[in-house]
Design a protein around this motif. Structure first.
Motif, PDB file in Angstrom:
ATOM      1  N   LYS A 155      -6.186   1.088  15.280  1.00  0.00           N
ATOM      2  CA  LYS A 155      -5.563   0.129  14.353  1.00  0.00           C
ATOM      3  C   LYS A 155      -5.647   0.628  12.912  1.00  0.00           C
ATOM      4  CE  LYS A 155      -4.583  -3.413  17.148  1.00  0.00           C
ATOM      5  NZ  LYS A 155      -3.364  -4.203  17.190  1.00  0.00           N
ATOM      6  N   ARG A 156      -6.762   1.211  12.534  1.00  0.00           N
ATOM      7  CA  ARG A 156      -6.898   1.753  11.175  1.00  0.00           C
ATOM      8  C   ARG A 156      -5.874   2.848  10.923  1.00  0.00           C
ATOM      9  NH1 ARG A 156     -11.681   1.195   8.058  1.00  0.00           N
ATOM     10  NH2 ARG A 156     -11.713   3.434   7.558  1.00  0.00           N
ATOM     11  N   MET A 157      -5.662   3.688  11.926  1.00  0.00           N
ATOM     12  CA  MET A 157      -4.681   4.759  11.778  1.00  0.00           C
ATOM     13  C   MET A 157      -3.266   4.195  11.673  1.00  0.00           C
ATOM     14  SD  MET A 157      -4.257   7.966  11.385  1.00  0.00           S
ATOM     15  CE  MET A 157      -5.870   8.591  11.841  1.00  0.00           C
ATOM     16  N   MET A 158      -2.981   3.171  12.472  1.00  0.00           N
ATOM     17  CA  MET A 158      -1.662   2.528  12.411  1.00  0.00           C
ATOM     18  C   MET A 158      -1.396   1.963  11.021  1.00  0.00           C
ATOM     19  SD  MET A 158      -1.291   0.454  16.001  1.00  0.00           S
ATOM     20  CE  MET A 158      -0.802   1.279  17.520  1.00  0.00           C
ATOM     21  N   LEU A 159      -2.401   1.329  10.432  1.00  0.00           N
ATOM     22  CA  LEU A 159      -2.225   0.759   9.095  1.00  0.00           C
ATOM     23  C   LEU A 159      -2.041   1.844   8.036  1.00  0.00           C
ATOM     24  CD1 LEU A 159      -4.647  -2.316   8.834  1.00  0.00           C
ATOM     25  CD2 LEU A 159      -2.267  -2.228   9.593  1.00  0.00           C
ATOM     26  N   ARG A 160      -2.763   2.959   8.195  1.00  0.00           N
ATOM     27  CA  ARG A 160      -2.601   4.064   7.236  1.00  0.00           C
ATOM     28  C   ARG A 160      -1.162   4.578   7.225  1.00  0.00           C
ATOM     29  NH1 ARG A 160      -7.995   5.824   8.951  1.00  0.00           N
ATOM     30  NH2 ARG A 160      -9.399   5.808   7.130  1.00  0.00           N
ATOM     31  N   ILE A 161      -0.600   4.750   8.414  1.00  0.00           N
ATOM     32  CA  ILE A 161       0.782   5.244   8.502  1.00  0.00           C
ATOM     33  C   ILE A 161       1.744   4.201   7.941  1.00  0.00           C
ATOM     34  CG2 ILE A 161       2.619   5.917  10.104  1.00  0.00           C
ATOM     35  CD1 ILE A 161       0.297   6.995  11.915  1.00  0.00           C
ATOM     36  N   ALA A 162       1.493   2.927   8.277  1.00  0.00           N
ATOM     37  CA  ALA A 162       2.339   1.847   7.757  1.00  0.00           C
ATOM     38  C   ALA A 162       2.299   1.817   6.233  1.00  0.00           C
ATOM     39  CB  ALA A 162       1.886   0.503   8.329  1.00  0.00           C
ATOM     40  N   GLU A 163       1.125   2.048   5.660  1.00  0.00           N
ATOM     41  CA  GLU A 163       1.003   2.050   4.205  1.00  0.00           C
ATOM     42  C   GLU A 163       1.761   3.237   3.595  1.00  0.00           C
ATOM     43  OE1 GLU A 163      -2.536   1.001   1.267  1.00  0.00           O
ATOM     44  OE2 GLU A 163      -2.895   2.917   2.291  1.00  0.00           O
ATOM     45  N   GLU A 164       1.685   4.380   4.237  1.00  0.00           N
ATOM     46  CA  GLU A 164       2.407   5.547   3.751  1.00  0.00           C
ATOM     47  C   GLU A 164       3.912   5.290   3.743  1.00  0.00           C
ATOM     48  OE1 GLU A 164       2.498   9.405   2.147  1.00  0.00           O
ATOM     49  OE2 GLU A 164       0.773   8.117   2.580  1.00  0.00           O
ATOM     50  N   ILE A 165       4.405   4.677   4.816  1.00  0.00           N
ATOM     51  CA  ILE A 165       5.833   4.345   4.895  1.00  0.00           C
ATOM     52  C   ILE A 165       6.185   3.288   3.849  1.00  0.00           C
ATOM     53  CG2 ILE A 165       7.597   3.261   6.354  1.00  0.00           C
ATOM     54  CD1 ILE A 165       6.147   4.604   8.754  1.00  0.00           C
ATOM     55  N   ALA A 166       5.307   2.304   3.674  1.00  0.00           N
ATOM     56  CA  ALA A 166       5.543   1.252   2.682  1.00  0.00           C
ATOM     57  C   ALA A 166       5.710   1.836   1.282  1.00  0.00           C
ATOM     58  CB  ALA A 166       4.393   0.246   2.711  1.00  0.00           C
ATOM     59  N   LEU A 167       4.871   2.790   0.938  1.00  0.00           N
ATOM     60  CA  LEU A 167       4.951   3.402  -0.389  1.00  0.00           C
ATOM     61  C   LEU A 167       6.271   4.146  -0.579  1.00  0.00           C
ATOM     62  CD1 LEU A 167       1.288   4.745  -0.680  1.00  0.00           C
ATOM     63  CD2 LEU A 167       2.266   2.745  -1.816  1.00  0.00           C
ATOM     64  N   LYS A 168       6.753   4.782   0.484  1.00  0.00           N
ATOM     65  CA  LYS A 168       8.034   5.493   0.411  1.00  0.00           C
ATOM     66  C   LYS A 168       9.221   4.535   0.354  1.00  0.00           C
ATOM     67  CE  LYS A 168       6.462   9.681   2.826  1.00  0.00           C
ATOM     68  NZ  LYS A 168       6.666  10.595   1.682  1.00  0.00           N
ATOM     69  N   GLU A 169       9.083   3.371   1.007  1.00  0.00           N
ATOM     70  CA  GLU A 169      10.193   2.426   1.118  1.00  0.00           C
ATOM     71  C   GLU A 169      10.164   1.327   0.054  1.00  0.00           C
ATOM     72  OE1 GLU A 169      12.750   2.523   3.116  1.00  0.00           O
ATOM     73  OE2 GLU A 169      12.157   4.146   4.481  1.00  0.00           O
ATOM     74  N   GLY A 170       9.142   1.313  -0.784  1.00  0.00           N
ATOM     75  CA  GLY A 170       9.025   0.260  -1.787  1.00  0.00           C
ATOM     76  C   GLY A 170       8.613  -1.073  -1.196  1.00  0.00           C
ATOM     77  N   ALA A 171       7.907  -1.058  -0.071  1.00  0.00           N
ATOM     78  CA  ALA A 171       7.431  -2.290   0.570  1.00  0.00           C
ATOM     79  C   ALA A 171       6.102  -2.713  -0.039  1.00  0.00           C
ATOM     80  CB  ALA A 171       7.301  -2.093   2.078  1.00  0.00           C
TER      81      ALA A 171
END
Length: 368
Positions: free
Chosen positions: A252-268
């Motif tokens: 779950k921690r790894m999933m959130l890290r990737i989600a955060e990386e995508i969020a930063l790229k997408e302006g989320a």
């Protein structure tokens, strides 16, 4: 009989004039996109939106799923002058009031109209009784004839169809929604979408069946939902080899890290998950705190206080229940930790090198 759809909203009118105008315009854009008819005419009124288009009843049903709409009615628009209004209400009533049935008239009006609502109701009721074989029952009518008078126009109807409420989609910024093949995550995404958030769907795995869920959610968003697929089996194998009983927490921690990386790229501005307190080993309040420590962005869990039956009932309503058949994860340890130690977790992560894993997976992701 109908020539207009009358749309009501609730929360929007509580906003400042600037924000209200912005939200109304977004709601109108969403309605226009749903109708998909360049000839449709849409106008704003006080706390109302009016839509003139073909196939009124068909569009009334589809528009009812749009976020931000409290209720709506297929209506007959006419001039509000009392003589004309009386005749139009009689025509309308003759089509909807059955023989010997009970009816009631309910009138609301703008303040500049010369007659009071009660007086108008009496006039309309009298002419209906004179020409139709029926009777009045104000407490339990079989049919209620509603009339809304707004300036020179009046709107006649007998149906009020509930909408889903909330705020118009795309008025509250973007969030990354983790979408699995289970029941919970689509409901979590739906609930945050209802609050006006635009979502980008993030799915971990190789199957593309989750796209069926997005199609259901798009009936409410109206806009196409961008999605990203992350291959996951190889990463999960690496985690399992190092983590033992902490496998699920580290996953779950790894999933959130990737989600955060995508969020930063997408302006989320945050991440949505379908977790609810105590449902699984990773969803204890102790483990959720450890999981959230992996990222800086807020993690929204709209189902946190729901029990499973409440989630299932909501899934049935939005037609995502059992749309996919969730399989069991083959990597879950026989005795998963329910109270992970953050110090031990970080020691394991040093061996896994999460930053390198995130960078590699970002290169392998597939955008749909």
């Amino acid at each position: 009989m109908y020539d207009t759809i009358l749309i009501r909203y609730s929360e929007i009118y509580l906003k400042s004039e600037y924000v209200k105008n912005k939200f109304e315009n977004q709601l109108i854009e969403n309605i226009r996109l749903k109708i998909n008819n360049p000839e449709a005419k849409i106008k704003k009124g006080r706390h109302r939106i009016y839509v003139k288009t073909k196939n009124i009843e068909k569009h009334t049903k589809s528009i009812s799923k749009i976020y931000g709409i409290k209720s709506l009615s297929p209506v007959k628009e006419t001039e509000s002058e009392i003589k004309n209004l009386t005749q139009e209400v009689l025509k309308y009533a003759s089509n909807v009031i059955k023989k010997e049935n009970a009816f009631a008239c309910r009138v609301s009006r703008s303040k500049d109209y010369p007659l009071k609502s009660k007086k108008i109701e009496e006039k309309l009721g009298a002419i209906i009784l004179e020409h139709i074989n029926c009777h009045v029952n104000l407490e339990h009518p079989d049919t209620t004839i509603y009339v809304e008078i707004r300036g020179k126009k009046a709107y006649i109807y007998d149906k009020i169809i509930n909408g889903v409420g909330g705020l118009p989609y795309k008025t509250q910024g973007k969030l990354i929604a983790l979408i699995s093949e289970g029941i919970d995550s689509p409901i979590a995404a739906w609930m945050m979408m209802k609050r006006g958030c635009e979502i980008i769907a993030l799915h971990y795995g190789s199957s593309q069946d989750y796209l069926k869920v997005l199609k259901k959610l798009e009936k409410y968003s109206v806009h196409e939902i961008k999605s990203i697929l992350i291959p996951w089996d190889k990463t999960l194998m690496k985690i399992q080899e190092k983590a033992g009983k902490y496998t699920c927490v580290l996953c779950k921690r790894m999933m959130l890290r990737i989600a955060e990386e995508i969020a930063l790229k997408e302006g989320a501005q945050g991440i949505i998950t379908g977790e609810n307190i105590g449902q699984a080993a990773t969803q204890t309040i102790y483990n959720l705190r450890v999981i959230d420590e992996a990222v800086n962005l807020p993690v929204y869990r709209p189902l946190a206080g729901f029990d499973k039956q409440e989630i299932i009932e909501k899934a049935r309503i939005i037609e995502t229940y059992m749309l996919l058949k969730p399989g069991s994860c083959g990597y879950v340890p026989s005795k998963p930790s329910t109270r992970a130690d953050i110090i031990k977790i970080k020691k394991i992560e040093q061996k896994l090198k999460p930053d390198e894993l995130v960078n590699q997976l970002m290169k392998e992701c597939e955008i749909k």
